[in-house]
Design an enzyme around this catalytic site. Structure first.
Site, PDB file in Angstrom:
ATOM      1  N   GLY A   1      -9.047  18.386  -1.803  1.00  0.00           N
ATOM      2  CA  GLY A   1      -9.180  19.769  -2.246  1.00  0.00           C
ATOM      3  C   GLY A   1     -10.506  20.034  -2.936  1.00  0.00           C
ATOM      4  O   GLY A   1     -11.455  19.270  -2.769  1.00  0.00           O
TER       5      GLY A   1
ATOM      6  N   GLU B   1     -18.233  23.500   1.996  1.00  0.00           N
ATOM      7  CA  GLU B   1     -18.591  23.624   3.415  1.00  0.00           C
ATOM      8  C   GLU B   1     -18.473  22.299   4.169  1.00  0.00           C
ATOM      9  O   GLU B   1     -18.216  22.287   5.368  1.00  0.00           O
ATOM     10  CB  GLU B   1     -20.020  24.171   3.563  1.00  0.00           C
ATOM     11  CG  GLU B   1     -20.148  25.653   3.288  1.00  0.00           C
ATOM     12  CD  GLU B   1     -19.421  26.523   4.320  1.00  0.00           C
ATOM     13  OE1 GLU B   1     -19.312  26.107   5.490  1.00  0.00           O
ATOM     14  OE2 GLU B   1     -18.953  27.609   3.939  1.00  0.00           O
TER      15      GLU B   1
ATOM     16  N   HIS C   1     -16.152  19.951   3.747  1.00  0.00           N
ATOM     17  CA  HIS C   1     -14.750  19.847   4.171  1.00  0.00           C
ATOM     18  C   HIS C   1     -14.481  20.799   5.338  1.00  0.00           C
ATOM     19  O   HIS C   1     -13.808  20.433   6.314  1.00  0.00           O
ATOM     20  CB  HIS C   1     -13.811  20.241   3.034  1.00  0.00           C
ATOM     21  CG  HIS C   1     -13.840  19.336   1.840  1.00  0.00           C
ATOM     22  ND1 HIS C   1     -14.233  19.776   0.600  1.00  0.00           N
ATOM     23  CD2 HIS C   1     -13.503  18.027   1.686  1.00  0.00           C
ATOM     24  CE1 HIS C   1     -14.129  18.782  -0.271  1.00  0.00           C
ATOM     25  NE2 HIS C   1     -13.703  17.705   0.357  1.00  0.00           N
TER      26      HIS C   1
ATOM     27  N   GLY D   1     -15.532  12.304   6.927  1.00  0.00           N
ATOM     28  CA  GLY D   1     -16.957  12.567   6.761  1.00  0.00           C
ATOM     29  C   GLY D   1     -17.772  11.301   6.610  1.00  0.00           C
ATOM     30  O   GLY D   1     -17.349  10.350   5.950  1.00  0.00           O
TER      31      GLY D   1
ATOM     32  N   LYS E   1     -20.221  11.245   4.808  1.00  0.00           N
ATOM     33  CA  LYS E   1     -20.581  11.280   3.375  1.00  0.00           C
ATOM     34  C   LYS E   1     -20.008  10.060   2.647  1.00  0.00           C
ATOM     35  O   LYS E   1     -20.655   9.485   1.788  1.00  0.00           O
ATOM     36  CB  LYS E   1     -20.047  12.578   2.778  1.00  0.00           C
ATOM     37  CG  LYS E   1     -19.959  12.640   1.267  1.00  0.00           C
ATOM     38  CD  LYS E   1     -21.326  12.690   0.636  1.00  0.00           C
ATOM     39  CE  LYS E   1     -21.314  12.974  -0.845  1.00  0.00           C
ATOM     40  NZ  LYS E   1     -20.332  12.290  -1.639  1.00  0.00           N
TER      41      LYS E   1
HETATM   42  P1  AMP Z   1     -12.706  14.301  -0.445  1.00  0.00           P
HETATM   43  O1  AMP Z   1     -12.012  15.602  -0.674  1.00  0.00           O
HETATM   44  O2  AMP Z   1     -13.928  14.114  -1.290  1.00  0.00           O
HETATM   45  O3  AMP Z   1     -11.766  13.127  -0.456  1.00  0.00           O
HETATM   46  O4  AMP Z   1     -13.264  14.374   1.032  1.00  0.00           O
HETATM   47  C1  AMP Z   1     -12.425  14.646   2.116  1.00  0.00           C
HETATM   48  C2  AMP Z   1     -13.186  14.417   3.394  1.00  0.00           C
HETATM   49  O5  AMP Z   1     -14.325  15.276   3.429  1.00  0.00           O
HETATM   50  C3  AMP Z   1     -13.704  12.978   3.528  1.00  0.00           C
HETATM   51  O6  AMP Z   1     -13.549  12.547   4.879  1.00  0.00           O
HETATM   52  C4  AMP Z   1     -15.154  13.128   3.148  1.00  0.00           C
HETATM   53  O7  AMP Z   1     -15.981  12.147   3.710  1.00  0.00           O
HETATM   54  C5  AMP Z   1     -15.468  14.501   3.711  1.00  0.00           C
HETATM   55  N1  AMP Z   1     -16.644  15.080   3.055  1.00  0.00           N
HETATM   56  C6  AMP Z   1     -16.897  15.110   1.726  1.00  0.00           C
HETATM   57  N2  AMP Z   1     -18.114  15.653   1.492  1.00  0.00           N
HETATM   58  C7  AMP Z   1     -18.648  15.961   2.700  1.00  0.00           C
HETATM   59  C8  AMP Z   1     -19.887  16.530   3.137  1.00  0.00           C
HETATM   60  N3  AMP Z   1     -20.830  16.888   2.281  1.00  0.00           N
HETATM   61  N4  AMP Z   1     -20.081  16.690   4.463  1.00  0.00           N
HETATM   62  C9  AMP Z   1     -19.127  16.320   5.360  1.00  0.00           C
HETATM   63  N5  AMP Z   1     -17.944  15.784   5.019  1.00  0.00           N
HETATM   64  C10 AMP Z   1     -17.700  15.591   3.711  1.00  0.00           C
END
Ligand code: AMP
Length: 291
Positions: free
Chosen positions: A34, A38, A40, A150, A152
């Site tokens: 959550g 952008e 996500h 991602g 990332k």
């Molecule tokens: P998180 O909510 O941080 O656990 O991220 C959820 C998913 O979004 C994971 O697969 C992350 O790698 C991806 N994600 C987080 N930041 C980015 C970003 N800047 N660009 C692309 N995907 C991202």
């Protein structure tokens, strides 16, 4: 009235997924914690391209946070997240409670693959065990056709690919590129913690990653020399440097000399916020994607 189906119960979520698949719909899954940005949303868009139905999960997973990490203060804003996903045409949001995901007496966890050992594995003991466990649970609850993650979180993506392969997960894994702010800062929910001066300092991560490309294009092939260059970009600006390395993108091992693709991986602390970033390069320094 919301057009997104919001589900909190794992059992109901499983039934919803199976129902879609019984109707010949290809289901895509995007796991998140959550506080959506952008980056996500780009994963949800990628899932949309390949799937008839898209499920985004929103769950701040306590088991992947260390005891002194930011679980309590991690940003949470379900209603704003749902609005963003609705505007995107996402079909279903799975937002379970901690109790629903980990009912009393649930003690089983997943031992992560060996690529989980270095880097994040050393800095955040238990982190990947928590990640693997929750992601495998999500794959069971939502047996999707495709799941998007991602780049990332490079090591996390690698860990999940290995786990999915090793444990015969039927869901296909797709890794999507990192979205950045116009000035180069990788988008992250944790960027919300950064005060203005920290936000400026945080630009050293993308500068250090650009420097890797420059060094490779100048013919430097020594990982040690490139890591020194990265550290010289980072050290003046960060409060703590966890790692800045150039390694093999498949094994995360450091080659004696660079002769093929490499990934530059960085983890630092800036003003109390832990930030990670990475980029993959060809041997001559062009940034390449996907992993
Ligand atoms: P998180 O909510 O941080 O656990 O991220 C959820 C998913 O979004 C994971 O697969 C992350 O790698 C991806 N994600 C987080 N930041 C980015 C970003 N800047 N660009 C692309 N995907 C991202």
């Amino acid at each position: 009235m919301s057009s997104v189906t919001i589900i909190e119960s794992p059992e109901e979520m499983f039934r919803w997924t199976r129902q879609q698949q019984a109707n010949q719909k290809v289901v895509g899954l995007v796991p998140t914690m959550g506080a959506l940005h952008e980056g996500h949303l780009s994963l949800a868009k990628a899932a949309r391209q390949h799937c008839d139905r898209v499920v985004v999960t929103i769950f701040v997973n306590p088991t992947q946070f260390g005891p002194h990490e930011d679980f309590e203060r991690y940003p949470r804003n379900l209603s704003a997240d749902v609005e963003l996903l609705e505007a995107l045409g996402v079909d279903c949001v799975f937002a379970p409670s901690v109790e629903a995901m980990y009912p009393e007496g649930s003690t089983t966890s997943v031992a992560p693959p060996s690529v989980a050992k270095p880097l994040e594995g050393e800095c955040r003991p238990g982190h990947f065990e928590g990640v693997c466990t929750v992601v495998l649970k999500l794959f069971q609850i939502i047996p999707a056709d495709l799941a998007c993650f991602g780049q990332k979180d490079f090591q996390q993506a690698l860990v999940i690919q290995h786990m999915a392969r090793d444990l015969n997960v039927g869901t296909r894994i797709q890794i999507c590129p990192t979205l950045r702010e116009p000035d180069g800062l990788a988008m992250s929910s944790r960027n919300a913690y950064l005060k203005e001066a920290d936000r400026e300092r945080a630009l050293c991560l993308s500068r250090a990653l650009r420097r890797v490309g420059v060094e490779l294009s100048r013919g430097v092939r020594s990982p040690v020399q490139i890591e020194q260059a990265m550290k010289s970009e980072l050290s003046p600006y960060v409060d703590q440097l966890d790692y800045a390395v150039v390694v093999d993108p498949e094994t995360l091992e450091c080659p004696p000399s660079i002769a093929g693709p490499v990934v530059g991986l960085i983890a630092v602390h800036v003003g109390g916020t832990r930030l990670i970033d990475n980029s993959v390069y060809s041997v001559t320094g062009e940034s390449t994607y996907p992993i």
